[in-house]
Design an enzyme around this catalytic site. Sequence first.
Site, short mmCIF file in Angstrom:
data_model
loop_
_atom_site.label_atom_id
_atom_site.label_comp_id
_atom_site.label_asym_id
_atom_site.label_seq_id
_atom_site.Cartn_x
_atom_site.Cartn_y
_atom_site.Cartn_z
N ARG A 25 0.82 -1.22 0.00
CA ARG A 25 0.00 0.00 0.00
C ARG A 25 0.85 1.26 0.00
O ARG A 25 0.42 2.31 -0.49
CB ARG A 25 -0.98 -0.02 1.18
CG ARG A 25 -2.06 -1.09 1.01
CD ARG A 25 -2.99 -1.14 2.21
NE ARG A 25 -2.33 -1.50 3.45
CZ ARG A 25 -2.03 -2.75 3.83
NH1 ARG A 25 -2.34 -3.76 3.05
NH2 ARG A 25 -1.43 -2.98 4.98
N GLU A 34 3.24 -6.15 13.76
CA GLU A 34 2.11 -6.27 14.69
C GLU A 34 1.52 -7.68 14.58
O GLU A 34 1.05 -8.25 15.54
CB GLU A 34 1.06 -5.20 14.34
CG GLU A 34 -0.06 -5.05 15.33
CD GLU A 34 -1.15 -4.11 14.84
OE1 GLU A 34 -1.00 -3.53 13.74
OE2 GLU A 34 -2.15 -3.98 15.56
P1 AMP Z 1 4.47 -1.86 11.93
O1 AMP Z 1 5.76 -2.44 11.43
O2 AMP Z 1 3.95 -2.60 13.13
O3 AMP Z 1 4.56 -0.38 12.16
O4 AMP Z 1 3.38 -2.14 10.82
C1 AMP Z 1 3.30 -1.32 9.73
C2 AMP Z 1 3.03 -2.09 8.47
O5 AMP Z 1 2.03 -3.08 8.66
C3 AMP Z 1 2.52 -1.15 7.42
O6 AMP Z 1 3.14 -1.52 6.20
C4 AMP Z 1 1.03 -1.38 7.37
O7 AMP Z 1 0.60 -1.48 6.04
C5 AMP Z 1 0.80 -2.69 8.10
N1 AMP Z 1 -0.13 -2.57 9.22
C6 AMP Z 1 0.15 -2.80 10.52
N2 AMP Z 1 -0.91 -2.67 11.30
C7 AMP Z 1 -1.92 -2.31 10.48
C8 AMP Z 1 -3.30 -2.02 10.70
N3 AMP Z 1 -3.85 -2.06 11.92
N4 AMP Z 1 -4.04 -1.68 9.63
C9 AMP Z 1 -3.49 -1.63 8.39
N5 AMP Z 1 -2.21 -1.91 8.13
C10 AMP Z 1 -1.42 -2.25 9.15
#
Ligand code: AMP
Length: 177
Positions: free
Chosen positions: A65, A102
């Site tokens: 995205r 996550e």
């Molecule tokens: P993080 O590494 O935990 O900051 O996760 C960020 C990545 O995971 C990004 O590329 C987002 O597209 C995706 N992502 C993580 N959590 C979500 C969420 N709750 N909704 C949508 N995309 C998420």
Amino acid sequence: MRIELDTAILRDSVRDIADFPKGGVVFKDITPLLADPMAFSSAVDAIVVSYGRGTIDKVVGIEARGFIVAAPVAYHFGAGFVPLRKAGKLPFDTLSETYELEYGTETLELHADAFAPDDRVLIVDDVLATGGTAKAACNLVEQAGGTVAGLAFVIELGFLEGARRLEGYDFVSLLKY
Ligand code: AMP
């Protein structure tokens, strides 16, 4: 410069999907935002104005995205676009970094020759959650010889404290939850 963005148009076009891609996660679905011409252009413009033309040489989009937002941002800057992809997708010599998400683990790769020396790089993604992805992106950009001028996210999930992983980096997020 930071502009005051009318965030209502963005907020109204983000859809919460409970328990996707797994139980307990509230997925922030930006497809309605992308499909709304006003919301999409507002998001792209707000990121461009936050940094300003002439300040960025390359915009890095994080698969998948992140690509969608990063490419028009790069175009407006008159900057180049560089994809940060999941493992095994890039055809040339790569640098790679594995980190915690996550939901699960992920490996990201970047072409080793993506940047010229001293390139000022803006990293763009849809969501800042725990910050693992963004921090891995910063590490890869720096390993490849770029300078991280900043990061931009459409959405920041403040309760996951991703900002703490980005200490020392400038970043902008258009919507905070
Ligand atoms: P993080 O590494 O935990 O900051 O996760 C960020 C990545 O995971 C990004 O590329 C987002 O597209 C995706 N992502 C993580 N959590 C979500 C969420 N709750 N909704 C949508 N995309 C998420």
